[in-house]
Structures are given as C-alpha cells and as structure tokens.
Enzyme design. Structure first.
Site, PDB file in Angstrom:
ATOM      1  N   ASN A  32       0.824  -1.226   0.000  1.00  0.00           N
ATOM      2  CA  ASN A  32       0.000   0.000   0.000  1.00  0.00           C
ATOM      3  C   ASN A  32       0.858   1.276   0.000  1.00  0.00           C
ATOM      4  O   ASN A  32       0.319   2.384  -0.007  1.00  0.00           O
ATOM      5  CB  ASN A  32      -0.975   0.009   1.187  1.00  0.00           C
ATOM      6  CG  ASN A  32      -0.269  -0.003   2.532  1.00  0.00           C
ATOM      7  OD1 ASN A  32       0.950   0.115   2.591  1.00  0.00           O
ATOM      8  ND2 ASN A  32      -1.040  -0.142   3.602  1.00  0.00           N
ATOM      9  N   TYR A 142       2.820  -5.764  19.253  1.00  0.00           N
ATOM     10  CA  TYR A 142       3.408  -6.190  17.977  1.00  0.00           C
ATOM     11  C   TYR A 142       3.695  -7.696  17.995  1.00  0.00           C
ATOM     12  O   TYR A 142       3.255  -8.441  17.119  1.00  0.00           O
ATOM     13  CB  TYR A 142       4.687  -5.392  17.702  1.00  0.00           C
ATOM     14  CG  TYR A 142       5.541  -5.995  16.617  1.00  0.00           C
ATOM     15  CD1 TYR A 142       5.063  -6.118  15.322  1.00  0.00           C
ATOM     16  CD2 TYR A 142       6.828  -6.468  16.896  1.00  0.00           C
ATOM     17  CE1 TYR A 142       5.837  -6.687  14.325  1.00  0.00           C
ATOM     18  CE2 TYR A 142       7.605  -7.039  15.908  1.00  0.00           C
ATOM     19  CZ  TYR A 142       7.113  -7.154  14.623  1.00  0.00           C
ATOM     20  OH  TYR A 142       7.878  -7.732  13.645  1.00  0.00           O
ATOM     21  N   PHE A 170      15.326 -11.973  14.382  1.00  0.00           N
ATOM     22  CA  PHE A 170      15.831 -11.078  15.397  1.00  0.00           C
ATOM     23  C   PHE A 170      16.061  -9.734  14.712  1.00  0.00           C
ATOM     24  O   PHE A 170      15.192  -9.290  13.987  1.00  0.00           O
ATOM     25  CB  PHE A 170      17.007 -11.770  16.109  1.00  0.00           C
ATOM     26  CG  PHE A 170      16.500 -12.896  17.021  1.00  0.00           C
ATOM     27  CD1 PHE A 170      15.698 -13.931  16.512  1.00  0.00           C
ATOM     28  CD2 PHE A 170      16.734 -12.892  18.382  1.00  0.00           C
ATOM     29  CE1 PHE A 170      15.163 -14.928  17.339  1.00  0.00           C
ATOM     30  CE2 PHE A 170      16.207 -13.889  19.213  1.00  0.00           C
ATOM     31  CZ  PHE A 170      15.437 -14.905  18.697  1.00  0.00           C
ATOM     32  N   GLY A 282       8.774  -1.998  26.257  1.00  0.00           N
ATOM     33  CA  GLY A 282       8.647  -3.179  25.394  1.00  0.00           C
ATOM     34  C   GLY A 282       9.970  -3.820  25.018  1.00  0.00           C
ATOM     35  O   GLY A 282       9.977  -4.841  24.343  1.00  0.00           O
TER      36      GLY A 282
END
Ligand code: UDP
Length: 327
Positions: A32, A142, A170, A282
């Site tokens: 997109n 995520y 990773f 996170g």
C-alpha cells in the site's frame, strides 16, 4: 515458482523480492506504500498497489495474477515501541489484514505461506540463545499480533491444508546496493547511528544503560536482511518436502547497543556522539537466536555473520542514499 510478496516495497520484503528474482522465481509485489517505497521494488517484479485492509483489493490481486504458488507475508505494522502506544494498529489491523489475505488465498487455492514473524515473542526467555522450544511470552502488542497470526496459520494448516513456515527473526539490519533501510520516521538503531555519522542528527540517544547486561545496554542479534531473504526462499522451496515449520533466525551472537555504536564509529570514522536516555517500553534486555534448526534442516548459512560487515553494508548504502529513496 510465482511468489506473492506482501509488503514487497518495504525493507525486508524488497530485499526478499530481489533475492527471489535472482533465484529464478517470478515475483508479484503487493504493497500500500504506507511505509514502503515504489523505488524499492526490484525492476523484474510486477507491482500491484493495494491494501490488505480491503478484501476487494486482494480479490482483484488474485484474479489479475492467477497461478500464485506461494505467499511471503511481510506487510504489517512492525514497531515494538509504536505498538505500546497504539496497540489496536497491531492487535486489530495486523490480524484483520492477515485474516483477509489468508481467506482470499485459500479461496484461490494457494497452500504455501511464509510468515515474517519476530523475536518479540520471547520477552522472558529461560535460556540464551533462544531456540524454537522457548516459551512464548510476547513482549508487546506487535509480538502478540505475530503470534496470533502464527496460530491462524496453525488452524489454516489443519483445516485447509496450508503449508507454512514462521520465521521469527531477530534484528534485521544491513543493506544491499539496490535496496536499503528507509523508514519514516526512522526508529532503528543502526540507521539512526548512521544518520549521525552523515551529519543529519546531532547525536544518538541510547535507550537505557541499566539493563542486566555486561555494559548495561540491550543486547541484540543483528542479522543481515539478505541472509533473512535467503532464509525465506529456502523455507518456501522446502515446504512441500518438509511440511510446516517454525524457525528462529539470527546470527547467534549478541551485540550491545554500545558495541554497535563503537563498531559504527570504527566503520565510519565519525565520533558519533551519544547520550543515555530512559528505557523504551517493550524492550527485553537480551535477545539472541539459536538458528541451529534452520542451519541443520535447510542448510541456511549467513553470508554476513559479523556486526562489522553488516554495518559496513549499511554505511555503503546510506552514504550513497543520504535521503533514502527520496535521493
Ligand atoms: N535503540 C537505542 N536508541 C535508538 C534506537 C534503538 O538505544 O534510538 C536500542 C533499542 O532499545 C534496542 C536496540 O537499540 O535495544 C535495537 O533497537 P531497534 O529499534 O533497532 O530494533 P528492535 O530491537 O526494536 O527490533
């Protein structure tokens, strides 16, 4: 084979499209251009602009390009930090988009699928390096979204006979002469450091130096994007022979943020000033992969096993494209 690469105008998707063409496959890129770049799509690939959020775009894609043998699915929101701010982009959009793709693909008879998954599934590993038996603890929305797509694939395998590979990689890094890392905004460590070396930023902020690691900064396993690309192709080519599989993908050695910075100083010859800021939500302290399984079963072998050659390849691209694909 004729391979559909979703997100093939993005960093890892475009590198994989390029490697697929080199390996003699046909490539249809679907993107997109929200984050991707039209210029990143290799010349030999067919490009279709469309959005996985719109089922009709996907239906047209398969109708206009019959005979797709397999899908490599990269298109998604991919930022750990952003997912802690905007969880629904991940927990809703990534899942709905993947579900749309799978639904139409199955209807079109496609039964091979490679998922770009992530090491963010391993927030609390019991042992390092992390192998495929490690307990799944997503570190962010995520990671959770990728894990949920892995589970969708499991059920599409059982119910529709989809053969799939989940590649949990990773830290993708490094560049090739014809495709590089160009995100807007850029959030990844190596390109940000190189922007300092190019004089585009004054300094790099290190996200925390109080982690339980030897120098206090996070340790990551940096794996070259071309090596990841070749892993996708090996996985696709072996699906019929080996069936569905899940692999962890990394170089097997960890480098701290300070070590990456020092190596970049050496490669670029620039002092690259830094400051230490707070931790980023996170971020686990250490993530290093065991890639034993994919090495043994598919014969995958990274061509860029060390951090210096990865940073050198990135430096070569960024010096030649100081404004990314806008240059
Ligand atoms: N990092 C940092 N400063 C930055 C960007 C990243 O210290 O400006 C750290 C980040 O906390 C992580 C490592 O560098 O420990 C790699 O982060 P990146 O965003 O490149 O990849 P990720 O690990 O999120 O996939």
């Amino acid at each position: 084979m004729k391979i559909l690469v979703t997100g093939g105008a993005g960093y890892i998707g475009s590198a994989t499209a390029s490697e697929l063409l080199i390996a003699g496959h046909q490539v249809v890129v679907f993107d997109n251009l929200y984050q991707g770049h039209r210029q990143a799509v290799p010349a030999g690939a067919v490009f279709v602009r469309g959005d996985l959020a719109r089922r009709e775009d996907i239906i047209h894609l398969f109708a206009d390009h019959p005979g797709i043998d397999g899908i490599m699915h990269f298109a998604s929101y991919t930022l750990v930090g952003e997912s802690m701010q905007k969880p629904l982009l991940y927990l809703r959009d990534n899942l709905v988009n993947a579900a749309n793709l799978l639904e139409v693909a199955v209807g079109a008879g496609v039964r091979r699928f490679i998922l770009s998954s992530t090491a963010n599934l391993f927030d609390d590993p019991a042992k390092m390096p992390i192998d495929e038996y490690e307990r799944i603890v997503p570190g962010s929305p995520y990671g959770e979204s990728k894990f949920f797509i892995e589970r969708m694939l499991h059920w599409f395998g059982r119910i529709y006979g989809m053969r799939y590979a989940c590649l949990r990689y990773f830290n993708a890094s490094g560049d090739a002469p014809d495709c590089g890392e160009d995100h807007d905004p850029e959030t990844h460590l190596i390109p940000l450091i190189l922007q300092v070396a190019l004089g585009q930023r004054e300094q790099i902020t290190l996200f925390g130096d109080d982690y339980p690691t030897p120098d206090g900064t996070c340790v990551r396993d940096y794996v070259h994007v071309r090596d990841l690309a070749r892993a996708h192709i090996l996985a696709m080519e072996s699906l019929d022979r080996l069936g569905s599989r899940t692999y962890n993908l990394g170089n097997g050695s960890g480098f701290s943020v300070y070590e990456v910075l020092e190596t970049a100083r050496k490669v670029t010859g620039h002092p690259i000033p830094h400051v230490v800021g707070p931790r980023r939500a996170g971020d686990p302290a250490i993530l290093v992969a065991s890639s034993e399984s994919i090495r043994r079963e598919l014969g995958w072998n990274p061509h860029y096993p060390d951090i210096e050659s990865i940073i050198q390849s990135a430096w070569d691209w960024h010096r030649n494209h100081p404004n990314g694909y806008g240059a």
